[in-house]
Design a protein around this motif. Structure first.
Motif, short mmCIF file in Angstrom:
data_model
loop_
_atom_site.label_atom_id
_atom_site.label_comp_id
_atom_site.label_asym_id
_atom_site.label_seq_id
_atom_site.Cartn_x
_atom_site.Cartn_y
_atom_site.Cartn_z
N ARG A 131 0.82 -1.20 0.00
CA ARG A 131 0.00 0.00 0.00
C ARG A 131 0.86 1.26 0.00
N ALA A 132 0.44 2.25 -0.71
CA ALA A 132 0.94 3.63 -0.61
C ALA A 132 2.38 3.74 -0.14
N ALA A 133 2.58 4.15 1.13
CA ALA A 133 3.92 4.42 1.67
C ALA A 133 4.75 3.18 1.88
N ASP A 134 4.18 1.98 1.68
CA ASP A 134 5.00 0.77 1.75
C ASP A 134 5.98 0.69 0.58
N HIS A 135 5.69 1.40 -0.51
CA HIS A 135 6.56 1.39 -1.67
C HIS A 135 7.89 2.06 -1.35
N TYR A 136 8.97 1.51 -1.89
CA TYR A 136 10.30 2.07 -1.66
C TYR A 136 10.47 3.39 -2.40
N CYS A 137 10.03 3.45 -3.64
CA CYS A 137 10.15 4.67 -4.44
C CYS A 137 8.96 5.59 -4.17
N THR A 138 9.24 6.83 -3.88
CA THR A 138 8.16 7.77 -3.57
C THR A 138 7.23 7.98 -4.76
N SER A 139 7.72 7.79 -5.97
CA SER A 139 6.87 8.00 -7.15
C SER A 139 5.78 6.94 -7.28
N LEU A 140 5.88 5.86 -6.50
CA LEU A 140 4.88 4.79 -6.55
C LEU A 140 3.88 4.88 -5.42
#
Length: 484
Positions: A131-140
């Motif tokens: 989910r959302a902030a779980d992504h490593y890259c902020t663009s995702l």
């Protein structure tokens, strides 16, 4: 791992998934993935003839019909994270995914995009919701992704994944369940249609950076060392080199080793030629790197390029070479006689890498090397397993050996005959259908058991003794090598 400020809370909120997410973030950092944007890794070709593609698209088309008005993108990937297909009726999310390169022809494994749904599902071989902030890259972080691995129903190996992506503010409670259903239906459909099918291999226009640990094999025989020395000497003289040989012999690895010896600090890129319809996009990805300071590009498979692409390359080569004391590119080809005419003038010398069957002394050192990379430590091969590996002809060369050893070493730190695939003990002389391959594998499995005899194997398989002898001849099964 040192988390960026503000990232701890989302991970903690995931409960049981938090350790997997943390481990994925650690891998992403170790891979050197940028934390602000996805750096695209593009392949100019997607295998649309595979059983996974056929069955996965059919399943996802049915699912899309039920989600026609929802902002959900349905994707199918292969086992390496290459996006094979994407379906979505919402133009806003489609355009948004294009901007982050989550599209067919792009790799989205952890190595390429950091922690994301499909990358985590492939890495862990487990259903994953990111989910959302779980992504490593902020663009995702504007998305929520649910992905589930698809397993080959016959081998049990990882075939690819199904990925469902939506906006991060959308409810994701059913997303993972839908992905699990789609992955299960894809695997079941593959099983129903598997009989007699062999996926066709197509070229992939991969473009990636090569690091020292990717091109550092053990000390090998003169059959390898002689062409290596020849390539290195030619490079030192400022010559442009074409490395030739059968598919899978290690042409790119040999060129990279020579270049590392010549210029250890140089940035080394490998551009593998794509299918005919994707050459333009492939050139766009890497051609601007030609001629950059302390950069060398190994262009693989140039004998398969169309004439117009060869002409474009020849022009770029001329410009780049004029400005460099040492040729800033190396070429590889299976057939030097098929080299496109515009490139002929740019090759000073052609050097061949012998196939693995002519270098039997290299089989065990390479096998130990590949096994060590799987386990991270030394792996033992029994005498029987070593004999079987050394006696096999390896029609697909080092590429096939690497695959066989990786699978065996993943199963045991002491590789014995039962850990090796049936293909190593056979020489059918022709391609087998899936049903024939299954029959061959069962015969080999029975004969590889401790104390097995042909009579006992025939009884276990419900065959007559004459029939099993005939089948052994048909498949080229070498019974003596199956005895430990």
């Amino acid at each position: 791992m040192t988390q960026r400020q503000g990232d701890a809370a989302p991970l903690e909120a995931r409960g049981g998934s938090a350790p997997r997410l943390r481990a994925s973030w650690q891998r992403s950092a170790r891979y050197g993935v940028p934390d602000d944007e996805v750096k695209p890794v593009f392949t100019g070709s997607v295998d649309t003839s595979s059983l996974l593609y056929e069955c996965g698209r059919e399943v996802l088309q049915g699912l899309q019909a039920t989600l026609a008005n929802e902002p959900v993108s349905l994707m199918l990937t292969d086992s390496e994270g290459l996006v094979l297909s994407r379906m979505c009726g919402d133009t806003d999310i489609t355009r948004s995914l294009d901007r982050v390169h989550l599209a067919p022809g792009f790799y989205f494994a952890e190595r390429n995009a950091g922690t994301n749904g499909l990358g985590l599902a492939l890495a862990d071989r487990a259903p994953s919701l990111v989910r959302a902030a779980d992504h490593y890259c902020t663009s995702l972080r504007g998305y929520t992704c649910a992905a589930v691995p698809v397993l080959d129903p016959l081998s049990g190996g990882l075939a690819g994944s199904v990925n469902l992506t939506t906006w991060s503010e959308q409810s994701s409670e059913l997303l993972l369940a839908l992905a699990q259903t789609a992955a299960g239906h894809t695997s079941a459909l593959m099983l129903a249609r598997a009989s007699g099918r062999r996926p066709r291999q197509v070229p992939r226009g991969e473009v990636f950076r090569m690091y020292a640990d990717q091109v550092d094999p053990p000390r090998l025989s003169a059959g390898w060392e002689h062409p290596l020395v020849e390539v290195l000497d030619a490079m030192r003289r400022g010559q442009t080199v074409l490395v030739t040989g059968e598919p899978g012999t290690g042409k790119t690895a040999l060129a990279a080793m020579a270049r590392r010896e010549l210029r250890p600090r140089e940035r080394l890129l490998n551009a593998r030629s794509p299918g005919q319809d994707d050459v333009a996009a492939w050139l766009t990805v890497w051609a601007p790197e030609l001629g950059k300071e302390r950069t060398c590009v190994i262009v693989s498979g140039v004998d398969s390029l169309p004439a117009w692409a060869a002409s474009e390359l020849a022009h770029r080569f001329s410009t780049a070479h004029r400005e460099a004391a040492v040729a800033p590119f190396v070429l590889t080809a299976v057939d030097p006689g098929a080299l496109p005419e515009p490139l002929v003038a740019h090759v000073d010398t052609a050097i061949e890498v012998p196939p693995l069957r002519f270098r039997p002394d290299d089989v065990l050192p390479l096998a130990r090397h590949f096994a060590h990379r799987v386990r991270g430590r030394e792996v033992t091969f029994t005498a029987a397993a070593a004999r079987a590996l050394a006696a096999y002809d390896w029609p697909e060369n080092v590429k096939q050996l690497r695959r066989v050893v990786r699978e065996a070493a993943a199963r045991s730190e002491v590789v014995d005959v039962p850990h090796l695939p049936a293909e190593v003990f056979t020489n059918a002389g022709h391609r087998l259908s899936r049903l024939q391959a299954m029959e061959r594998d069962e015969i080999v499995r029975c004969l590889a058991q401790p104390g097995a005899t042909v009579v006992g194997a025939a009884a276990e398989l419900g065959m007559g003794r004459a029939t099993i002898y005939r089948k052994m001849t048909q498949y080229g099964i070498k019974a003596r090598q199956l005895r430990s």
